[in-house]
Design a protein around this motif. Structure first.
Motif, PDB file in Angstrom:
ATOM      1  N   PRO A 117      -5.435   1.130   3.510  1.00  0.00           N
ATOM      2  CA  PRO A 117      -5.778  -0.173   4.113  1.00  0.00           C
ATOM      3  C   PRO A 117      -6.060  -1.226   3.038  1.00  0.00           C
ATOM      4  O   PRO A 117      -7.180  -1.730   2.925  1.00  0.00           O
ATOM      5  N   ILE A 118      -5.046  -1.557   2.270  1.00  0.00           N
ATOM      6  CA  ILE A 118      -5.212  -2.463   1.133  1.00  0.00           C
ATOM      7  C   ILE A 118      -5.721  -3.831   1.570  1.00  0.00           C
ATOM      8  O   ILE A 118      -6.617  -4.407   0.954  1.00  0.00           O
ATOM      9  N   MET A 119      -5.133  -4.351   2.676  1.00  0.00           N
ATOM     10  CA  MET A 119      -5.525  -5.688   3.107  1.00  0.00           C
ATOM     11  C   MET A 119      -7.000  -5.728   3.513  1.00  0.00           C
ATOM     12  O   MET A 119      -7.703  -6.702   3.259  1.00  0.00           O
ATOM     13  N   GLN A 120      -7.448  -4.622   4.115  1.00  0.00           N
ATOM     14  CA  GLN A 120      -8.860  -4.548   4.502  1.00  0.00           C
ATOM     15  C   GLN A 120      -9.751  -4.507   3.261  1.00  0.00           C
ATOM     16  O   GLN A 120     -10.758  -5.213   3.185  1.00  0.00           O
ATOM     17  N   TYR A 121      -9.358  -3.708   2.277  1.00  0.00           N
ATOM     18  CA  TYR A 121     -10.100  -3.686   1.002  1.00  0.00           C
ATOM     19  C   TYR A 121     -10.148  -5.082   0.394  1.00  0.00           C
ATOM     20  O   TYR A 121     -11.182  -5.535  -0.087  1.00  0.00           O
ATOM     21  N   ALA A 122      -9.000  -5.752   0.426  1.00  0.00           N
ATOM     22  CA  ALA A 122      -8.909  -7.072  -0.211  1.00  0.00           C
ATOM     23  C   ALA A 122      -9.809  -8.064   0.514  1.00  0.00           C
ATOM     24  O   ALA A 122     -10.518  -8.850  -0.109  1.00  0.00           O
ATOM     25  N   ARG A 123      -9.792  -7.996   1.842  1.00  0.00           N
ATOM     26  CA  ARG A 123     -10.638  -8.907   2.619  1.00  0.00           C
ATOM     27  C   ARG A 123     -12.113  -8.666   2.293  1.00  0.00           C
ATOM     28  O   ARG A 123     -12.874  -9.594   2.044  1.00  0.00           O
ATOM     29  N   ASN A 124     -12.513  -7.393   2.261  1.00  0.00           N
ATOM     30  CA  ASN A 124     -13.907  -7.071   1.952  1.00  0.00           C
ATOM     31  C   ASN A 124     -14.295  -7.564   0.559  1.00  0.00           C
ATOM     32  O   ASN A 124     -15.390  -8.081   0.352  1.00  0.00           O
TER      33      ASN A 124
ATOM     34  N   GLY B 130      -6.743  12.526  -5.885  1.00  0.00           N
ATOM     35  CA  GLY B 130      -6.063  12.236  -7.144  1.00  0.00           C
ATOM     36  C   GLY B 130      -5.349  13.419  -7.747  1.00  0.00           C
ATOM     37  O   GLY B 130      -5.533  13.736  -8.912  1.00  0.00           O
ATOM     38  N   ASP B 131      -4.537  14.096  -6.953  1.00  0.00           N
ATOM     39  CA  ASP B 131      -3.674  15.104  -7.564  1.00  0.00           C
ATOM     40  C   ASP B 131      -2.624  14.344  -8.364  1.00  0.00           C
ATOM     41  O   ASP B 131      -2.392  13.164  -8.133  1.00  0.00           O
ATOM     42  N   ASP B 132      -2.010  15.026  -9.295  1.00  0.00           N
ATOM     43  CA  ASP B 132      -1.099  14.328 -10.191  1.00  0.00           C
ATOM     44  C   ASP B 132       0.113  13.755  -9.465  1.00  0.00           C
ATOM     45  O   ASP B 132       0.834  12.940 -10.006  1.00  0.00           O
ATOM     46  N   ASN B 133       0.306  14.159  -8.207  1.00  0.00           N
ATOM     47  CA  ASN B 133       1.472  13.676  -7.470  1.00  0.00           C
ATOM     48  C   ASN B 133       1.371  12.227  -7.038  1.00  0.00           C
ATOM     49  O   ASN B 133       2.359  11.635  -6.642  1.00  0.00           O
ATOM     50  N   SER B 134       0.159  11.687  -7.055  1.00  0.00           N
ATOM     51  CA  SER B 134       0.052  10.295  -6.612  1.00  0.00           C
ATOM     52  C   SER B 134      -0.220   9.351  -7.777  1.00  0.00           C
ATOM     53  O   SER B 134      -0.676   8.231  -7.574  1.00  0.00           O
ATOM     54  N   LEU B 135       0.097   9.805  -8.976  1.00  0.00           N
ATOM     55  CA  LEU B 135      -0.101   8.983 -10.164  1.00  0.00           C
ATOM     56  C   LEU B 135       0.570   7.620 -10.027  1.00  0.00           C
ATOM     57  O   LEU B 135       0.011   6.593 -10.415  1.00  0.00           O
ATOM     58  N   ASN B 136       1.789   7.604  -9.452  1.00  0.00           N
ATOM     59  CA  ASN B 136       2.507   6.330  -9.315  1.00  0.00           C
ATOM     60  C   ASN B 136       1.769   5.376  -8.376  1.00  0.00           C
ATOM     61  O   ASN B 136       1.629   4.195  -8.672  1.00  0.00           O
ATOM     62  N   LEU B 137       1.224   5.923  -7.271  1.00  0.00           N
ATOM     63  CA  LEU B 137       0.507   5.047  -6.335  1.00  0.00           C
ATOM     64  C   LEU B 137      -0.798   4.546  -6.936  1.00  0.00           C
ATOM     65  O   LEU B 137      -1.203   3.404  -6.714  1.00  0.00           O
ATOM     66  N   ILE B 138      -1.451   5.403  -7.719  1.00  0.00           N
ATOM     67  CA  ILE B 138      -2.676   4.972  -8.395  1.00  0.00           C
ATOM     68  C   ILE B 138      -2.376   3.788  -9.310  1.00  0.00           C
ATOM     69  O   ILE B 138      -3.135   2.818  -9.372  1.00  0.00           O
ATOM     70  N   MET B 139      -1.219   3.857  -9.988  1.00  0.00           N
ATOM     71  CA  MET B 139      -0.871   2.772 -10.900  1.00  0.00           C
ATOM     72  C   MET B 139      -0.453   1.513 -10.131  1.00  0.00           C
ATOM     73  O   MET B 139      -0.697   0.399 -10.593  1.00  0.00           O
ATOM     74  N   VAL B 140       0.159   1.694  -8.953  1.00  0.00           N
ATOM     75  CA  VAL B 140       0.459   0.532  -8.102  1.00  0.00           C
ATOM     76  C   VAL B 140      -0.857  -0.160  -7.737  1.00  0.00           C
ATOM     77  O   VAL B 140      -0.996  -1.378  -7.850  1.00  0.00           O
ATOM     78  N   PHE B 141      -1.823   0.635  -7.310  1.00  0.00           N
ATOM     79  CA  PHE B 141      -3.123   0.101  -6.918  1.00  0.00           C
ATOM     80  C   PHE B 141      -3.771  -0.620  -8.114  1.00  0.00           C
ATOM     81  O   PHE B 141      -4.307  -1.728  -7.982  1.00  0.00           O
ATOM     82  N   SER B 142      -3.700   0.006  -9.290  1.00  0.00           N
ATOM     83  CA  SER B 142      -4.275  -0.641 -10.481  1.00  0.00           C
ATOM     84  C   SER B 142      -3.630  -1.992 -10.725  1.00  0.00           C
ATOM     85  O   SER B 142      -4.325  -2.978 -11.021  1.00  0.00           O
ATOM     86  N   MET B 143      -2.308  -2.047 -10.587  1.00  0.00           N
ATOM     87  CA  MET B 143      -1.610  -3.314 -10.784  1.00  0.00           C
ATOM     88  C   MET B 143      -2.110  -4.370  -9.803  1.00  0.00           C
ATOM     89  O   MET B 143      -2.289  -5.533 -10.154  1.00  0.00           O
ATOM     90  N   LEU B 144      -2.349  -3.943  -8.558  1.00  0.00           N
ATOM     91  CA  LEU B 144      -2.840  -4.890  -7.552  1.00  0.00           C
ATOM     92  C   LEU B 144      -4.213  -5.448  -7.933  1.00  0.00           C
ATOM     93  O   LEU B 144      -4.548  -6.582  -7.581  1.00  0.00           O
TER      94      LEU B 144
END
Lengths: 308, 284
Positions: B69-76, B242-256
């Motif tokens: 829920p990125i938009m919800q996080y962003a709103r908060n 945070g298993d190593d399989n979601s490393l790419n999504l973690i980095m997407v989130f960091s970029m955001l």
């Protein structure tokens, strides 16, 4: 009549002053003064989860337990001092050195300044998460790079020996913030001082030692003090990178993590308050000592006698 | 002093070598972040160095918005940011103005208190504040995060404003007062418009502290997922799943989380140093 008007005007003026600072002052009472005093009080009580009414007063018991029985107290203090002992001086040295070079005003300096500064703009949570991936034993960049150049990979976040160096690396990545402060200071040094030194035949090294460094001591002092105060309270990097237990052999358990665990995992609020009071006293005494000794080495332009 | 051209060349090579190697080391983690954020799931778990993603998985970015829920996080997060900016603009400038310009009794004492609180570490207030907010039933709400910010509870900002306002010439203040302008009017009509550099600098601080805050949201909102901020969301993605399989999504989130900070700093950078150090700039 005239006098009374002036009087009224002055009182009104004073009143307005109080109105203007009121929000801040209310905040000071609610969020600084009362919590500070209550924290001190809590540290002498056995306030835990489930304590009803007035928390039982136990005098110095929390403190004696901390100093005599709490192995994690000395462990976390050692870890924090280790972290500080490396990260604070190294950050200062890198920041000062790169700021000196950038201040030579060579072409492309602005690009380099930006590149050095950008990592310190990265939110700490993101920087930490990035480092968690970057230092990942198998899929992280650093180990893959080490393997590529024929070196042995390191278990950065899971071996007790590497945890503190990893934390120090992460803190070094953010030296750009201090570098910018140094750079602003360097650019404030009057050019004619250097010209005068050049006419007198001063070498580059002499100019650095006798002009730049003395004039920069207030900035160095500021960065040192802020670095130490912040370093003692290092928390979220460790919390995110290795978790609340502080990693294997608790090699990464820093002081704030110990306070956090006591307060928000064990709910021993009185004990945690005592821990926080000890940290406060350490920071307080250190600040006083630094400010006191600063007369000897920090050069302020208006006090000529301090020059040596 | 004329430098031998060969020495000059050598000096330049030396300078650029140090700067280039240093800058590269600093930027590599960010390049790796961008690269990893654009890798497919099976590419992130290859145990070999691959800096250029192939294929380029642009879909990671929209996918994260579906998965979390990125938009919800962003709103908060923005709720906290807005409270912070309001506090920085109104109560903090008023207090800074009073400390700089209004001679009320006890001003120096109050200012001394203000300076002392700048030295007060958060750790000695953390536990009582938590117990206090718990007592009045405000944990798991935005209250503890918003109220201090709305009151402008930040000695550092007030100090910066005061320094800047002191640099504004006395005559401007005095003539406006003689013309019948109230203190409130002087603050709003004269000082605020003249203070763009310091306002910009403080706004950058306020934005970035609110955007980056972690400990407070963790303590007060940690158990209420509805109110999680971006920082908490990112930590959860990394920590619990945070298993190593979601490393790419973690980095997407960091970029955001990084991009808005870069934008803010890009537009504000010229004020950042001047607003903080130019306490006498208006004296000319």
């Amino acid at each position: 009549m005239k006098l009374r008007l002036q009087e009224w005007w002055f009182r009104n003026r004073s009143l307005i002053g109080f109105v203007f600072i009121f929000p801040w002052f209310a905040g000071f009472i609610i969020f600084d003064a009362m919590p500070f005093i209550y924290n001190l009080y809590l540290s002498f009580t056995d306030y835990q989860i489930g304590t009803v009414g007035v928390p039982p007063w136990i005098g110095l018991e929390n403190y004696s337990e901390i100093f005599n029985e709490d192995k994690l107290f000395s462990k976390s203090m050692y870890n924090t001092l280790y972290y500080l002992g490396y990260s604070v001086p190294l950050r200062l040295i890198f920041a000062f050195f790169i700021a000196l070079i950038l201040n030579l005003r060579v072409r492309g300096m602005e690009l380099y300044r930006t590149l050095f500064y950008v990592p310190s703009v990265v939110p700490l949570v993101a920087a930490t998460v990035i480092f968690a991936g970057f230092l990942n034993t198998r899929y992280g960049f650093l180990n893959q790079f080490l393997v590529l150049i024929g070196a042995a990979p390191v278990r950065w976040l899971s071996s007790p020996d590497a945890i503190k160096p990893s934390l120090i690396l992460l803190s070094l990545w953010g030296f750009g913030a201090q570098m910018i402060i140094f750079l602003a200071g360097l650019q404030g040094i009057p050019e004619d001082l250097y010209e005068a030194a050049a006419i007198d035949g001063g070498t580059g090294w002499q100019r650095l030692v006798y002009i730049t460094v003395p004039l920069m001591t207030p900035t160095i002092f500021f960065n040192l003090l802020m670095g130490l105060i912040g370093g003692f309270q290092v928390f979220e990097q460790v919390f995110i990178l290795i978790g609340t237990h502080g990693g294997p052999l608790q090699a990464g358990l820093v002081y704030m993590l110990h306070v956090y665990n006591k307060a928000f995992r064990d709910f021993e609020f009185g004990y945690a308050a005592a821990l926080s009071v000890i940290l406060f006293l350490i920071i307080f005494v250190l600040t006083i000592l630094l400010v006191y000794t600063s007369n000897r080495w920090v050069f302020y332009g208006d006090a000529q006698d301090n020059e040596t | 002093m004329i430098e031998d051209p060969r020495t000059k060349l050598l000096r330049h090579i030396f300078i650029y070598a140090i700067l280039s190697v240093g800058a590269l080391v600093m930027v590599v983690p960010l390049l790796w972040t961008v690269s990893t954020s654009l890798k497919t799931r099976d590419k992130i778990t290859i145990r070999r160095l691959e800096l250029i993603p192939d294929p380029v998985a642009w879909e990671n970015y929209p996918y994260l918005f579906e998965a979390r829920p990125i938009m919800q996080y962003a709103r908060n997060t923005m709720i906290i940011v807005v409270a912070s900016l309001f506090g920085a603009w109104v109560p903090c400038t008023l207090a800074g103005y009073a400390f700089a310009r209004i001679p009320f009794p006890g001003r120096n004492v109050f200012f001394g208190i203000l300076l002392a609180t700048m030295m007060l570490p958060y750790v000695v207030r953390l536990i009582p504040l938590f117990l206090f907010f718990d007592e009045i039933g405000w944990t798991r709400t935005f209250g503890p995060l918003i109220l201090p910010r709305l009151l402008g509870h930040n000695a550092f900002y007030i100090f910066l404003y005061r320094q800047f306002f002191r640099g504004i010439p006395d005559d401007i203040h005095d003539s406006a007062r003689i013309d019948g302008c109230s203190e409130f009017g002087v603050w709003w009509r004269i000082f605020m418009p003249m203070s763009r550099p310091v306002l910009a600098a403080v706004s950058i601080f306020a934005f970035s502290f609110a955007w980056n805050d972690f400990l407070n949201p963790l303590i007060y909102l940690g158990s209420n997922k509805e109110l999680w901020t971006l920082a908490l969301g990112l930590n959860a993605l990394q920590g619990f799943e945070g298993d190593d399989n979601s490393l790419n999504l973690i980095m997407v989130f960091s970029m955001l989380m990084i991009i808005p900070m870069l934008v803010v700093f890009y537009f504000g950078q010229k004020h950042l140093i001047s607003g903080v150090t130019a306490q006498g700039s208006l004296k000319g």
